[in-house]
Design an enzyme around this catalytic site. Sequence first.
Site, PDB file in Angstrom:
ATOM      1  N   TYR A 149       0.836  -1.223   0.000  1.00 38.39           N
ATOM      2  CA  TYR A 149       0.000   0.000   0.000  1.00 38.39           C
ATOM      3  C   TYR A 149       0.865   1.266   0.000  1.00 38.39           C
ATOM      4  O   TYR A 149       0.346   2.363  -0.131  1.00 38.39           O
ATOM      5  CB  TYR A 149      -0.925   0.050   1.228  1.00 38.39           C
ATOM      6  CG  TYR A 149      -1.904  -1.086   1.361  1.00 38.39           C
ATOM      7  CD1 TYR A 149      -2.136  -1.981   0.320  1.00 38.39           C
ATOM      8  CD2 TYR A 149      -2.622  -1.274   2.542  1.00 38.39           C
ATOM      9  CE1 TYR A 149      -3.042  -3.034   0.468  1.00 38.39           C
ATOM     10  CE2 TYR A 149      -3.525  -2.316   2.687  1.00 38.39           C
ATOM     11  CZ  TYR A 149      -3.723  -3.191   1.649  1.00 38.39           C
ATOM     12  OH  TYR A 149      -4.612  -4.224   1.794  1.00 38.39           O
ATOM     13  N   GLN A 195      -7.007 -13.581   5.554  1.00 38.04           N
ATOM     14  CA  GLN A 195      -7.773 -12.382   5.167  1.00 38.04           C
ATOM     15  C   GLN A 195      -8.235 -12.547   3.715  1.00 38.04           C
ATOM     16  O   GLN A 195      -7.420 -12.658   2.802  1.00 38.04           O
ATOM     17  CB  GLN A 195      -6.905 -11.127   5.312  1.00 38.04           C
ATOM     18  CG  GLN A 195      -7.697  -9.856   5.040  1.00 38.04           C
ATOM     19  CD  GLN A 195      -6.869  -8.564   5.151  1.00 38.04           C
ATOM     20  OE1 GLN A 195      -6.719  -7.825   4.187  1.00 38.04           O
ATOM     21  NE2 GLN A 195      -6.344  -8.300   6.332  1.00 38.04           N
ATOM     22  N   TRP A 215     -11.527  -8.590   3.859  1.00 38.24           N
ATOM     23  CA  TRP A 215     -11.138  -7.371   3.138  1.00 38.24           C
ATOM     24  C   TRP A 215     -12.330  -6.889   2.305  1.00 38.24           C
ATOM     25  O   TRP A 215     -13.203  -7.689   1.956  1.00 38.24           O
ATOM     26  CB  TRP A 215      -9.860  -7.513   2.352  1.00 38.24           C
ATOM     27  CG  TRP A 215      -9.648  -8.457   1.203  1.00 38.24           C
ATOM     28  CD1 TRP A 215      -8.883  -9.595   1.232  1.00 38.24           C
ATOM     29  CD2 TRP A 215     -10.081  -8.316  -0.180  1.00 38.24           C
ATOM     30  NE1 TRP A 215      -8.839 -10.166  -0.019  1.00 38.24           N
ATOM     31  CE2 TRP A 215      -9.566  -9.406  -0.908  1.00 38.24           C
ATOM     32  CE3 TRP A 215     -10.854  -7.380  -0.857  1.00 38.24           C
ATOM     33  CZ2 TRP A 215      -9.795  -9.600  -2.275  1.00 38.24           C
ATOM     34  CZ3 TRP A 215     -11.092  -7.566  -2.219  1.00 38.24           C
ATOM     35  CH2 TRP A 215     -10.572  -8.659  -2.912  1.00 38.24           C
ATOM     36  N   LYS A 270     -12.624   0.725   5.240  1.00 38.41           N
ATOM     37  CA  LYS A 270     -11.798   1.909   4.966  1.00 38.41           C
ATOM     38  C   LYS A 270     -12.700   3.096   4.658  1.00 38.41           C
ATOM     39  O   LYS A 270     -13.682   2.965   3.923  1.00 38.41           O
ATOM     40  CB  LYS A 270     -10.887   1.634   3.769  1.00 38.41           C
ATOM     41  CG  LYS A 270     -10.129   2.849   3.247  1.00 38.41           C
ATOM     42  CD  LYS A 270     -10.782   3.464   2.019  1.00 38.41           C
ATOM     43  CE  LYS A 270     -10.128   4.759   1.591  1.00 38.41           C
ATOM     44  NZ  LYS A 270     -10.876   5.453   0.526  1.00 38.41           N
TER      45      LYS A 270
END
Length: 281
Positions: free
Chosen positions: A48, A156, A182, A227
């Site tokens: 990221y 995940q 996720w 997010k």
Amino acid sequence: MEYTTLNNGVRMPMLGYGVFQIPAEDTKRCVSDAISVGYRSIDTAQGYYNEEGVGEAVSECGVPREELFLTTKIWISNGGYEKAKASVDESLRKLETDYVDLLLIHQPFNDYYGSYRAMEEAYKAGKARAIGVSNFMPDRFIDIAGFVEIPPMVNQLEVHVFQQQKIEKEILKKHHTQLMAWSPLAQGKNELFSNGLLTAIGEAYQKTAAQVALRFLIQSGVVVIPKSSHKDRMEENFNLFDFQLTDGEMNQLEALDLGRSQFIDHYAPEVAEMFVGAGKM
Ligand SMILES: NC(=O)c1ccc[n+]([C@@H]2O[C@H](COP(=O)([O-])OP(=O)(O)OC[C@H]3O[C@@H](n4cnc5c(N)ncnc54)[C@H](OP(=O)(O)O)[C@@H]3O)[C@@H](O)[C@H]2O)c1
């Protein structure tokens, strides 16, 4: 906050904050906002390119390090024992910490057995309190879980109301591996934020479709890491612990499952080519 206990006894918050696609220059502000809202678990990754921003926010937030739960992931280009080992130290430096709470292999590509051995070593050295994998679909998950010394504590995967991973869930349960979602809001795909069923169920509790979608996953035993760059949405996504969906509502929401990814097919040759290419960059 609700917690889950991983197979090695480590307590992990059921809700965290994800920083995928947050530009490096905005990450410190976003993570600082998230921590001020109440988030204590932060999910980042080498891939990221924003671990430094997470590190700065964590160092300056005033919350003791032991109250935070930091996750990072080893990127494909750092696959293999030596590179993975060096990359873990680099992540710790960027995150301004001596340990992460959870260390994952991001994708099942490149020499991920070598990466796993580096993670086991980091675990034994106290550089990671828990280790696991991400995007390991049943075939690769069963393989790695079958041959490593320390069983993965977490996998995940893409999980949301439209992709509930029912088969994977059963496999992970058998291995005592925690499922972590996720894109728990599917990034709004399929018009999740205005979905009729999510909205109707939410009305009774004065909750939004997003809150119902996240609450559904938490009540299903899935860790979520939504997010948002907006503080009001961070608050919305955090306020999940003052209502409880009924068994009937949970059953209705289970019917939203489409049983397939909204983003990516890990079994498709072109996807494998893409990840191999990313690993060579
Ligand atoms: N392991 C992996 O391969 C992998 C892959 C993808 C993601 N992840 C992790 O999972 C985390 C979450 O996934 P994600 O970021 O892909 O997607 P997500 O959390 O499902 O959705 C984020 C998107 O939804 C919007 N949003 C968030 N809350 C909202 C709300 N209450 N109302 C309306 N819109 C809202 C955000 O917009 P704004 O930001 O503009 O508010 C953003 O566009 C990532 O940040 C990352 O940590 C891991």
